[in-house]
Write a protein that holds these residues in place. Structure first.
Motif, short mmCIF file in Angstrom:
data_model
loop_
_atom_site.label_atom_id
_atom_site.label_comp_id
_atom_site.label_asym_id
_atom_site.label_seq_id
_atom_site.Cartn_x
_atom_site.Cartn_y
_atom_site.Cartn_z
N LYS A 160 2.99 19.51 10.21
CA LYS A 160 4.29 18.82 10.20
C LYS A 160 5.00 19.06 8.88
O LYS A 160 4.85 18.30 7.92
N LYS A 161 5.76 20.14 8.86
CA LYS A 161 6.31 20.60 7.58
C LYS A 161 7.68 19.99 7.29
O LYS A 161 8.70 20.66 7.43
N LEU B 138 8.37 12.29 0.07
CA LEU B 138 7.84 11.84 1.37
C LEU B 138 7.44 13.04 2.21
O LEU B 138 8.20 14.02 2.27
N ASP B 139 6.26 12.97 2.81
CA ASP B 139 5.89 14.06 3.72
C ASP B 139 5.41 13.47 5.04
O ASP B 139 5.29 12.25 5.19
N ARG B 140 5.16 14.36 6.01
CA ARG B 140 4.66 13.93 7.32
C ARG B 140 3.26 14.47 7.55
O ARG B 140 2.85 14.75 8.68
N GLY C 188 -1.73 12.37 5.06
CA GLY C 188 -1.90 11.01 4.55
C GLY C 188 -3.22 10.88 3.80
O GLY C 188 -4.00 11.83 3.74
N VAL C 189 -3.44 9.71 3.22
CA VAL C 189 -4.65 9.48 2.44
C VAL C 189 -5.45 8.37 3.13
O VAL C 189 -4.89 7.31 3.42
N ARG D 84 3.09 6.46 4.88
CA ARG D 84 4.47 6.49 5.41
C ARG D 84 4.46 6.00 6.86
O ARG D 84 3.66 6.51 7.67
N PRO D 85 5.31 5.04 7.18
CA PRO D 85 5.37 4.59 8.58
C PRO D 85 5.65 5.80 9.49
O PRO D 85 6.53 6.60 9.18
N GLY D 86 4.88 5.94 10.54
CA GLY D 86 5.07 7.08 11.43
C GLY D 86 4.20 8.28 11.03
O GLY D 86 4.23 9.31 11.68
N GLY D 87 3.46 8.15 9.94
CA GLY D 87 2.54 9.22 9.51
C GLY D 87 2.99 9.95 8.27
O GLY D 87 4.18 10.19 8.09
N GLY D 88 2.02 10.28 7.42
CA GLY D 88 2.33 11.01 6.20
C GLY D 88 2.22 10.12 4.96
O GLY D 88 1.69 9.01 5.03
#
Ligand code: ADP
Length: 242
Positions: free
Chosen positions: A155-156, A174-176, A179-180, A229-233
């Motif tokens: 997801k770039k 912010l990225d998609r 995540g950690v 990040r909400p929604g992933g990332g």
């Protein structure tokens, strides 16, 4: 009690020894990859057999982005060594964080474009003044951009956003991506710690980028933080007093 302390200390020493040997092998890999591609593409160009102009240009672009990657890695290692010895010096002056962010983004953009990223820049035109070491702040932003690229997987999509809040300026990347894992969300700021190791993820790194980013931010009276990040990332934010 005494033997328990000894055991705890021994465990700590062993962990440190393992982290150090992982670090050496991680850094060697990180140095080798760009060097191999720089050598390969410069040899191709030197042989004068690449006639297509666009191809030549793309090889040169690779050489330039890989050289930038090497420079970042070496700067991180040198800075880390300086910090360890307490010799890292900051030269504070008035800086415009917006300008620094735009500069970092401009130098990183070719890398994002070459790898098919959708990249969004939300940096307002007005100046955002802070007192700081402009080069060190640029290094923080570059480390965050480089991580966003590395840990994005399929997801770039990366966004850089600058916001003025009461008494502070916040620059978020912010990225998609991956995540950690929750259990690692603070550990990732520790030296050499990697939540996605090279063996299982195939992503190279030295585990120093975030350690340095946080140390630099804290030396400015600010911080670097992570939130999912909400929604992933991931969202990594550099916060500085304004
Ligand atoms: P590295 O050289 O391993 O990338 P860093 O100190 O920059 O070292 O980051 C530490 C760890 O934090 C990384 O190994 C990775 O597991 C995690 N990490 C950093 N940035 C991101 C990101 N944008 N998305 C997911 N994980 C990240």
């Amino acid at each position: 009690m005494g033997s328990l302390l000894l055991l705890t200390d021994l465990r700590r020493q062993l962990l440190l020894a393992r982290q150090k040997s992982d670090f050496v092998s991680n850094v060697s890999h990180e140095l080798k990859t760009p060097l191999t591609s720089i050598r390969m593409f410069s040899e191709l160009l030197a042989e004068d057999r690449v006639e297509d102009l666009e191809k030549r240009k793309s090889y040169l672009r690779i050489i330039s982005t890989e050289t930038a990657r090497l420079t970042r890695l070496i700067n991180n290692i040198l800075d880390f060594a300086r910090m360890e010895k307490g010799e890292k010096k900051y030269y504070f002056e008035p800086c415009d964080l917006g300008k620094i962010a735009r500069g970092a983004v401009a130098s990183y953009r070719p890398q994002f474009e070459a790898h098919g990223f959708h990249f969004e820049e939300k940096i307002p035109a007005e100046s955002h003044n802070v007192k700081g070491d402009c080069d060190a702040l640029a290094q923080v932003i570059l480390n965050l951009l480089s991580n966003a690229e590395k840990y994005s997987a399929d997801k770039k999509e990366v966004t850089v956003e600058l916001k003025q809040r009461d008494g502070s300026i916040e620059l978020s990347v912010l990225d998609r991506g991956l995540g950690v894992p929750a259990a690692s969300s603070e550990k990732i700021f520790e030296q050499f710690y990697r939540a996605h190791d090279s063996l299982s993820s195939g992503i190279q790194g030295s585990g120093l980028g975030l350690t340095l980013a946080r140390q630099i931010a804290r030396a400015h009276g600010g911080d670097v933080t992570y939130e999912p990040r909400p929604g992933g990332g991931s969202i990594f934010t550099l916060k500085l007093p304004s």
